[in-house]
Design a protein around this motif. Structure first.
Motif, PDB file in Angstrom:
ATOM      1  N   TYR A 122      41.102 -21.951  11.757  1.00 48.83           N
ATOM      2  CA  TYR A 122      40.088 -22.885  12.236  1.00 48.83           C
ATOM      3  C   TYR A 122      40.602 -24.312  12.127  1.00 48.83           C
ATOM      4  O   TYR A 122      41.155 -24.701  11.101  1.00 48.83           O
ATOM      5  CB  TYR A 122      38.807 -22.750  11.429  1.00 48.83           C
ATOM      6  N   ASP A 134      30.800 -23.223  15.316  1.00 48.27           N
ATOM      7  CA  ASP A 134      31.707 -22.116  15.605  1.00 48.27           C
ATOM      8  C   ASP A 134      31.480 -21.023  14.569  1.00 48.27           C
ATOM      9  O   ASP A 134      31.497 -21.285  13.373  1.00 48.27           O
ATOM     10  CB  ASP A 134      33.165 -22.590  15.548  1.00 48.27           C
ATOM     11  N   TYR A 136      31.987 -16.701  13.318  1.00 46.95           N
ATOM     12  CA  TYR A 136      32.706 -15.447  13.454  1.00 46.95           C
ATOM     13  C   TYR A 136      32.398 -14.574  12.254  1.00 46.95           C
ATOM     14  O   TYR A 136      32.081 -15.049  11.164  1.00 46.95           O
ATOM     15  CB  TYR A 136      34.219 -15.667  13.570  1.00 46.95           C
ATOM     16  N   LEU A 270      42.970 -11.216  20.317  1.00 46.37           N
ATOM     17  CA  LEU A 270      42.672 -12.556  19.819  1.00 46.37           C
ATOM     18  C   LEU A 270      41.356 -13.037  20.414  1.00 46.37           C
ATOM     19  O   LEU A 270      41.217 -13.146  21.636  1.00 46.37           O
ATOM     20  CB  LEU A 270      43.792 -13.527  20.195  1.00 46.37           C
ATOM     21  N   TYR A 272      38.619 -16.264  20.408  1.00 48.89           N
ATOM     22  CA  TYR A 272      38.759 -17.706  20.206  1.00 48.89           C
ATOM     23  C   TYR A 272      37.565 -18.424  20.828  1.00 48.89           C
ATOM     24  O   TYR A 272      36.800 -17.837  21.617  1.00 48.89           O
ATOM     25  CB  TYR A 272      40.067 -18.206  20.838  1.00 48.89           C
ATOM     26  N   THR A 273      37.400 -19.677  20.479  1.00 49.09           N
ATOM     27  CA  THR A 273      36.359 -20.513  21.078  1.00 49.09           C
ATOM     28  C   THR A 273      36.985 -21.439  22.112  1.00 49.09           C
ATOM     29  O   THR A 273      38.218 -21.522  22.232  1.00 49.09           O
ATOM     30  CB  THR A 273      35.633 -21.331  19.999  1.00 49.09           C
ATOM     31  N   VAL A 276      40.057 -23.884  21.864  1.00 49.12           N
ATOM     32  CA  VAL A 276      41.436 -23.447  22.056  1.00 49.12           C
ATOM     33  C   VAL A 276      41.803 -23.490  23.532  1.00 49.12           C
ATOM     34  O   VAL A 276      42.778 -24.130  23.933  1.00 49.12           O
ATOM     35  CB  VAL A 276      41.646 -22.033  21.492  1.00 49.12           C
ATOM     36  N   SER A 277      41.035 -22.802  24.341  1.00 46.81           N
ATOM     37  CA  SER A 277      41.382 -22.680  25.757  1.00 46.81           C
ATOM     38  C   SER A 277      41.228 -23.984  26.523  1.00 46.81           C
ATOM     39  O   SER A 277      41.879 -24.177  27.557  1.00 46.81           O
ATOM     40  CB  SER A 277      40.508 -21.598  26.409  1.00 46.81           C
ATOM     41  N   VAL A 305      48.756 -16.207  13.445  1.00 45.33           N
ATOM     42  CA  VAL A 305      47.671 -17.098  13.856  1.00 45.33           C
ATOM     43  C   VAL A 305      47.990 -18.543  13.485  1.00 45.33           C
ATOM     44  O   VAL A 305      47.703 -19.471  14.244  1.00 45.33           O
ATOM     45  CB  VAL A 305      46.342 -16.644  13.214  1.00 45.33           C
ATOM     46  N   ARG A 309      48.155 -21.808  15.860  1.00 43.56           N
ATOM     47  CA  ARG A 309      47.380 -23.016  15.576  1.00 43.56           C
ATOM     48  C   ARG A 309      48.261 -24.257  15.593  1.00 43.56           C
ATOM     49  O   ARG A 309      47.896 -25.295  16.151  1.00 43.56           O
ATOM     50  CB  ARG A 309      46.688 -22.895  14.225  1.00 43.56           C
ATOM     51  N   ALA A 324      38.306 -25.609  17.054  1.00 42.22           N
ATOM     52  CA  ALA A 324      39.092 -24.501  17.599  1.00 42.22           C
ATOM     53  C   ALA A 324      39.141 -23.389  16.562  1.00 42.22           C
ATOM     54  O   ALA A 324      39.793 -23.535  15.530  1.00 42.22           O
ATOM     55  CB  ALA A 324      40.499 -24.961  17.964  1.00 42.22           C
ATOM     56  N   MET A 326      39.917 -19.263  15.824  1.00 42.02           N
ATOM     57  CA  MET A 326      40.623 -18.077  16.329  1.00 42.02           C
ATOM     58  C   MET A 326      40.484 -16.949  15.318  1.00 42.02           C
ATOM     59  O   MET A 326      40.587 -17.170  14.113  1.00 42.02           O
ATOM     60  CB  MET A 326      42.108 -18.389  16.561  1.00 42.02           C
TER      61      MET A 326
END
Length: 374
Positions: A122, A134, A136, A270, A272-273, A276-277, A305, A309, A324, A326
């Protein structure tokens, strides 16, 4: 203070450097405690008094001015040091309470669940951020290992509250509901009770991996996960039909359609939020996540990971504009051919990862479950 003394002795008292000894207690008040400030102030007064006697300045205005200056700055430094230490103590107490509350409300992500290994990273867009939008979670249930990764619209305390609602509902529904779509419906109901008629929504993707070596995905408007096969090939897993995020069921749209993909030993997925993308470089180009799949080949999933990052941070070449998060699920290659069921709560393989944090916050396997930003 030593420099001032040397200059005063070599250049003579006529230069007028003697009052500059007060810089010592001034800086001590900025960086030290009140005891250190008092000690430095006392030393400064002794040096001023000694140099005044040495140059016969005490009977003149210049010597008296130097003594008054050093004494006044010392008192001001003591007051500043005491006030600063009190504020630092209050801030430390507040942070301690926040950390304890977070650890009570948010359980750590397991390092292993059934045949899967788990890694989390993160990067916060807000300095010293700990919790936010965010989210998870990974839980081993009787129906398989179930995962959620999501992103709450907006930021601040409202995003934190919404994320807590989603995670609480997921933890309960993941154990209770035998079908993944029913878990999604429980999340929708919980969020509806929370937001009512507001337009607060949550993009999320739910996943279920069982002993049949397949993964079922349920995507609520979230970025498509990236699957990396054992042979090194990588592809995204978009849903068969686009669906609205959680919280927008009031618009009458139907929920997402679950779809199943192969998930065998050696494969990894993977989640992700959009931090990231949608990370951009100086030229405004998005982060090429699909082209960086080779970074996930490290034997240790947490190392993989972390490498991704670091590459993301290098691509942005500056502080991130969005959080971000993941989460990597890796099917262990040493898993026997018959496959094992999901780990139970007492599985000794289930552990927690270390926690690190700076500002902007960067974490690997953080203790929290949701983080700042939407």
């Amino acid at each position: 203070m030593a420099v001032v003394v040397v200059v005063h002795l070599t250049a003579g008292s006529g230069v007028g450097f003697l009052p500059l000894i007060s810089l010592g207690p001034a800086f001590a008040g900025l960086v030290g405690g009140w005891r250190r400030t008092a000690w430095i102030g006392g030393l400064a007064l002794a040096l001023t008094l000694g140099l005044g006697l040495y140059n016969d300045l005490l009977g003149h205005r210049r010597g008296a001015t130097a003594l008054v200056s050093v004494g006044g700055v010392t008192v001001a430094g003591l007051v500043a040091a005491v006030m600063r230490q009190r504020r630092e103590a209050e801030l430390a107490n507040v942070r301690s309470i926040a950390e304890v509350a977070q650890r009570v409300l948010l359980r750590p992500v397991p390092l292993a669940a059934g045949p899967l290994r788990v890694a989390v990273s993160y990067t916060s867009a807000v300095a010293d951020a700990r919790i936010g939008g965010d989210l998870y979670e990974v839980v081993a249930t009787p129906y398989g290992v179930r995962t959620i990764v999501g992103d709450v619209q907006g930021k601040g305390l409202e995003a934190v509250e919404t994320a807590a609602v989603i995670l609480g509902a997921f933890r309960e529904a993941a154990y209770d509901e035998p079908v993944l779509t029913a878990v999604g419906e429980r999340l929708e109901q919980a969020l509806y009770r929370h937001v009512r008629t507001t337009e607060k929504f949550v993009t999320a993707v739910l996943a279920e991996s069982g002993p049949e070596r397949a993964m079922t995905l349920l995507n609520y408007g979230h970025p498509a996960p990236l699957v990396v096969r054992g042979d090194g090939s990588a592809t995204f897993l978009p849903p068969p039909e686009r669906a609205l995020p959680l919280g927008l069921a009031l618009h009458g749209a139907k929920g997402p359609v679950p779809h199943t993909v192969d998930f065998a030993p050696g494969d990894q997925v993977l989640f992700y939020t959009d931090g990231v993308s949608e990370a951009r470089d100086a030229r405004g180009e998005f982060y090429p996540l699909g082209q960086r799949a080779a970074l996930l080949r490290a034997a240790n999933p947490q190392v993989a990971v972390e490498a991704l990052r670091q590459n993301l941070v290098a691509h942005a070449a500056g502080p991130p504009h969005d959080d971000a998060a993941m989460l990597l699920l890796r099917y262990r290659e040493d898993e026997p051919a018959t496959g094992d069921g999901p780990a139970s709560d007492s599985d000794p393989a289930v552990g927690t990862g270390p926690t690190t944090g700076t500002g902007p916050t960067t974490e690997s396997a953080p203790v929290g479950r949701f983080r700042s930003g939407g």
